[in-house]
Design a protein around this motif. Structure first.
Motif, short mmCIF file in Angstrom:
data_model
loop_
_atom_site.label_atom_id
_atom_site.label_comp_id
_atom_site.label_asym_id
_atom_site.label_seq_id
_atom_site.Cartn_x
_atom_site.Cartn_y
_atom_site.Cartn_z
N ILE A 128 0.87 -1.18 0.00
CA ILE A 128 0.00 0.00 0.00
C ILE A 128 0.91 1.23 0.00
O ILE A 128 1.13 1.87 1.04
CB ILE A 128 -0.96 -0.01 1.21
N TRP A 129 1.46 1.52 -1.14
CA TRP A 129 2.39 2.63 -1.30
C TRP A 129 1.88 3.59 -2.35
O TRP A 129 1.26 3.19 -3.34
CB TRP A 129 3.77 2.13 -1.73
N ARG A 130 2.15 4.87 -2.15
CA ARG A 130 1.80 5.87 -3.14
C ARG A 130 2.80 5.85 -4.30
O ARG A 130 3.88 5.29 -4.20
CB ARG A 130 1.75 7.26 -2.50
N ASP A 151 23.29 -10.83 -19.63
CA ASP A 151 23.14 -10.64 -21.07
C ASP A 151 21.81 -9.99 -21.40
O ASP A 151 21.74 -9.06 -22.21
CB ASP A 151 23.25 -11.98 -21.81
N TYR A 152 20.74 -10.51 -20.81
CA TYR A 152 19.39 -9.99 -21.07
C TYR A 152 18.64 -9.81 -19.76
O TYR A 152 18.44 -10.77 -19.02
CB TYR A 152 18.59 -10.95 -21.96
N MET A 153 18.24 -8.57 -19.50
CA MET A 153 17.35 -8.30 -18.37
C MET A 153 15.95 -8.07 -18.90
O MET A 153 15.73 -7.24 -19.79
CB MET A 153 17.81 -7.06 -17.59
N PHE A 154 14.99 -8.82 -18.35
CA PHE A 154 13.58 -8.64 -18.71
C PHE A 154 12.89 -7.93 -17.55
O PHE A 154 12.93 -8.40 -16.41
CB PHE A 154 12.93 -9.99 -19.00
N ILE A 155 12.27 -6.81 -17.86
CA ILE A 155 11.62 -6.00 -16.83
C ILE A 155 10.11 -6.17 -16.96
O ILE A 155 9.51 -5.79 -17.97
CB ILE A 155 12.01 -4.52 -16.96
N ASP A 156 9.52 -6.80 -15.95
CA ASP A 156 8.07 -6.98 -15.89
C ASP A 156 7.47 -5.66 -15.45
O ASP A 156 7.44 -5.33 -14.27
CB ASP A 156 7.75 -8.11 -14.90
N MET A 157 7.00 -4.88 -16.41
CA MET A 157 6.57 -3.52 -16.11
C MET A 157 5.16 -3.46 -15.58
O MET A 157 4.34 -4.31 -15.91
CB MET A 157 6.70 -2.65 -17.36
N PRO A 158 4.86 -2.48 -14.74
CA PRO A 158 3.49 -2.32 -14.26
C PRO A 158 2.57 -2.01 -15.42
O PRO A 158 2.97 -1.36 -16.39
CB PRO A 158 3.59 -1.13 -13.29
N PRO A 159 1.33 -2.51 -15.38
CA PRO A 159 0.42 -2.29 -16.52
C PRO A 159 -0.04 -0.85 -16.61
O PRO A 159 0.05 -0.08 -15.66
CB PRO A 159 -0.76 -3.22 -16.18
N GLY A 160 -0.53 -0.49 -17.78
CA GLY A 160 -1.11 0.83 -17.97
C GLY A 160 -0.10 1.86 -18.46
O GLY A 160 1.03 1.54 -18.82
N THR A 161 -0.53 3.12 -18.43
CA THR A 161 0.28 4.22 -18.95
C THR A 161 0.36 5.37 -17.94
O THR A 161 0.40 6.53 -18.32
CB THR A 161 -0.31 4.74 -20.27
N SER A 162 0.38 5.02 -16.64
CA SER A 162 0.36 6.06 -15.60
C SER A 162 1.77 6.46 -15.20
O SER A 162 2.74 6.22 -15.91
CB SER A 162 -0.43 5.56 -14.39
N ASP A 163 1.90 7.03 -13.99
CA ASP A 163 3.17 7.64 -13.60
C ASP A 163 4.29 6.64 -13.40
O ASP A 163 5.45 6.95 -13.69
CB ASP A 163 3.00 8.50 -12.34
N VAL A 164 3.99 5.41 -12.93
CA VAL A 164 5.07 4.46 -12.67
C VAL A 164 5.68 3.94 -13.98
O VAL A 164 6.91 3.95 -14.12
CB VAL A 164 4.59 3.31 -11.77
N PRO A 165 4.90 3.50 -14.97
CA PRO A 165 5.52 3.17 -16.26
C PRO A 165 6.27 4.35 -16.87
O PRO A 165 7.33 4.18 -17.48
CB PRO A 165 4.33 2.74 -17.13
N LEU A 166 5.71 5.53 -16.70
CA LEU A 166 6.37 6.73 -17.21
C LEU A 166 7.74 6.91 -16.57
O LEU A 166 8.73 7.20 -17.25
CB LEU A 166 5.49 7.96 -16.95
N THR A 167 7.81 6.73 -15.25
CA THR A 167 9.09 6.84 -14.54
C THR A 167 10.10 5.83 -15.08
O THR A 167 11.27 6.15 -15.30
CB THR A 167 8.89 6.61 -13.03
N LEU A 168 9.64 4.60 -15.31
CA LEU A 168 10.55 3.57 -15.82
C LEU A 168 11.06 3.94 -17.21
O LEU A 168 12.25 3.82 -17.49
CB LEU A 168 9.84 2.22 -15.83
N PHE A 169 10.15 4.38 -18.08
CA PHE A 169 10.55 4.77 -19.44
C PHE A 169 11.59 5.89 -19.40
O PHE A 169 12.52 5.92 -20.21
CB PHE A 169 9.33 5.23 -20.24
N GLN A 170 11.40 6.83 -18.48
CA GLN A 170 12.32 7.96 -18.40
C GLN A 170 13.65 7.61 -17.74
O GLN A 170 14.67 8.22 -18.03
CB GLN A 170 11.67 9.11 -17.63
#
Length: 280
Positions: A128-130, A151-170
């Motif tokens: 339960i984190w903001r 050699d290969y890192m696979f990142i299981d990204m959070p779903p959707g297009t909100s602030d957390v995926p945005l942070t990861l992309f940036q």
């Protein structure tokens, strides 16, 4: 965000421009680097526009298949509030450090894994984190974990297009993303949102994987389209992307995930996607 007054008259031709503090000339970078001791050659995000389409399963299967081929692989479970990679790989111990960095768990086949459940007192404890805290943990998993010769890192990204995926992309310089979908038309619409977000962030989309594509009749081998006609080829053609795999519904998948033996499961339909990843 206020606009730099110099940007208002900017013609975006930086050569010969004398304005040193122009926002167009000096865009703010949010990119972070892993620890100096870590080696990560390729970083691939596994993305879905919504939850429930099998993004985490595809992540674990790609990592397992690449490990079977002799590559050193890692899984960063970026779905911080809905972690599943620890259970899928049978990792139940808590994370610990070497005095400087966090050490990932290592599966029996040598896959390095870090997941939020490794930080909790109980695996059933809710996260339960903001948003800002979730984003910070995500960055810590990349920066403060000792990733050994990956050699290969696979990142299981959070779903959707909100602030957390945005942070990861940036923050994390990805070599590309793979978008996971299922056959429903609604999901295809959501997939397009994920593709468009990646394009806006200048992230390369490597291709699409359709999960739960069909089920094979055990008596006659007929492919039954449980969720109706697939729309993945239409989306792929629209954005000039390859369809890397169509994965069927298979009861072995749920059994292996629940038993923590996902890396022992071989799914033939995922192998073309692994073939493609070896070329990037």
């Amino acid at each position: 965000m206020s606009e730099n007054k110099n940007d208002q008259n900017c013609n975006h031709k930086c050569e010969g421009c004398s304005v040193e503090n122009c926002g167009s000339r000096n865009p703010q970078s949010f990119v972070i680097e892993p620890a100096a001791q870590s080696v990560i050659r390729k970083k691939i995000g596994i993305v879905s526009g919504k939850g429930g389409v099998g993004k985490s399963f595809v992540t674990s299967m790609l990592a397992s298949e690449m490990a079977r081929r002799g590559h050193r692989t890692a899984v960063l479970d970026g779905d911080i509030t809905g972690p599943s990679q620890g259970m899928a790989f049978g990792v139940h111990e808590k994370a610990y450090g070497n005095g400087e960095l966090i050490l990932p768990a290592v599966t029996k086949n040598g896959i390095q894994v870090i997941s939020t459940n490794m930080l909790l007192d109980r695996e059933s404890q809710p996260v339960i984190w903001r948003g800002p805290m979730v984003a910070n943990i995500l960055k810590q998993f990349y920066q403060e974990v000792y990733w050994e010769d990956v050699d290969y890192m696979f990142i299981d990204m959070p779903p959707g297009t909100s602030d957390v995926p945005l942070t990861l992309f940036q923050s994390i310089p990805l070599d590309g993303i793979i978008v996971v979908t299922s056959p429903q038309e609604l999901v295809s619409m959501v997939v397009e949102k994920a593709i468009n977000m990646a394009s806006m962030m200048d992230i390369k989309v490597l291709g699409l994987i359709e999960n739960m594509s069909y089920v094979v009749c055990p008596n006659c081998d007929e492919k039954i389209m449980v969720f109706g006609h697939s729309h993945i080829q239409e989306v792929a053609d629209k954005y000039n992307l390859p369809v890397l795999a169509r994965v069927p519904l298979d009861p072995r998948i749920a059994s292996a995930s629940d038993a923590g033996t996902i890396e022992d499961l071989e799914i033939e339909e995922i192998k073309p996607a692994a073939d493609f990843i070896e070329t990037i």
